[in-house]
Design a protein around this motif. Sequence first.
Motif, PDB file in Angstrom:
ATOM      1  N   GLU A 206       6.966  -1.232   5.053  1.00  0.00           N
ATOM      2  CA  GLU A 206       6.601  -0.116   4.185  1.00  0.00           C
ATOM      3  C   GLU A 206       5.616  -0.562   3.099  1.00  0.00           C
ATOM      4  OE1 GLU A 206      10.224   1.411   2.656  1.00  0.00           O
ATOM      5  OE2 GLU A 206      10.847   2.359   4.540  1.00  0.00           O
ATOM      6  N   LYS A 210       1.755   0.730   2.631  1.00  0.00           N
ATOM      7  CA  LYS A 210       1.253   1.288   1.373  1.00  0.00           C
ATOM      8  C   LYS A 210       0.065   0.486   0.851  1.00  0.00           C
ATOM      9  CE  LYS A 210       5.608   3.367  -0.126  1.00  0.00           C
ATOM     10  NZ  LYS A 210       6.676   3.383  -1.171  1.00  0.00           N
ATOM     11  N   TYR A 211       0.155  -0.861   0.980  1.00  0.00           N
ATOM     12  CA  TYR A 211      -0.954  -1.703   0.532  1.00  0.00           C
ATOM     13  C   TYR A 211      -2.231  -1.389   1.303  1.00  0.00           C
ATOM     14  CZ  TYR A 211      -3.893  -5.870   0.528  1.00  0.00           C
ATOM     15  OH  TYR A 211      -4.968  -6.725   0.474  1.00  0.00           O
ATOM     16  N   ALA A 213      -2.966   1.377   2.878  1.00  0.00           N
ATOM     17  CA  ALA A 213      -3.434   2.723   2.536  1.00  0.00           C
ATOM     18  C   ALA A 213      -4.168   2.728   1.201  1.00  0.00           C
ATOM     19  CB  ALA A 213      -2.248   3.687   2.508  1.00  0.00           C
ATOM     20  N   LEU A 214      -3.610   2.022   0.214  1.00  0.00           N
ATOM     21  CA  LEU A 214      -4.248   1.984  -1.104  1.00  0.00           C
ATOM     22  C   LEU A 214      -5.584   1.246  -1.058  1.00  0.00           C
ATOM     23  CD1 LEU A 214      -1.148   1.280  -3.395  1.00  0.00           C
ATOM     24  CD2 LEU A 214      -2.405   3.423  -3.149  1.00  0.00           C
TER      25      LEU A 214
END
Length: 319
Positions: A206, A210-211, A213-214
């Motif tokens: 997860e 997220k990393y 995506a950012l």
Amino acid sequence: MRRLRKFVAILVALLPLAIAAARSWVSVDESKYVLVTDFGRQAAVYGPGEAGFHLKWPWQEATAIDRRLRVFDAPAREVMTGDKRNLEVAGYVVWRVAEPVRFLRGAGTVASAEARLGERVAAALSNAIGARPLEALATTDRNVWELDALTRAVRDEVAGHARDELGVEVVDVRLRRFNYPVEVRPAVFDLIRSERRQVAATLRAEGEAKYKALTSQADRERDAVLAEADAQAERIRGKGEAEATRLLNAAHARDPKFFEFVRTLETYRAILDGKATVVLSASSPLLKLLTHGPSEDVLKERGPSAAPTPDKVAAEERP
């Protein structure tokens, strides 16, 4: 002497009356049931809301039974799970007397009632744990955790029989110790480690998602800002170059020969430095320029300071 005998006779006569009077009343505490029997037969039962003093016949017996909650620690027993693994389980039972007459007939004493409760709880625990795998009991995942459901099932199974046979109310059944035999502990520890590794892998995945995506969003925003800045810079640069070309062309159009002469001088300045050696023929325009200066056509009708420059042309063209 006669008076003493008379006094003793009076005391002997009044003693049975005093004993009868003392046995003719019963004190009922709020925390107890009091059962009054007449030669073994039930005569009266005093319970909640009837605290105080009550009369009875002198020959009747009064038995007080504590009706407060009791906690019975059942001894540890070894049971087998649904996947054939041994566990050492010890529980406790919270109970109280609900029906004093049935309690005295079925159990008689607190020790007898707790002994029979312990047997029933042990059997119910064995049945409940035997229907569940070890994973459902040792896990930390609340979605598959079975301990609450297990204790509720044991309580429901024991409560009905306990009330009917012993006259007691089973309030709750819980586990106070949950140990694993030596041969089972490695499997339990492996299971816990496996679950922790799965949770850690899930959290890492997860976080990595997220990393990515950012960072992807930040890269897109950076590329968009840089592209817009480059485009704006190109537009400004193009406008500046077009304006410079226009001004240069306008200045050149006013006196082409003079600007040709100026460009020639700039070319000579570029190739003639302190270390350059140039061999020129007698007919070379450069040699003529260096020895005779500019031709009369260039300087005709204007002085050297009258030559148009791009700044002068731009100033002249401004309104």
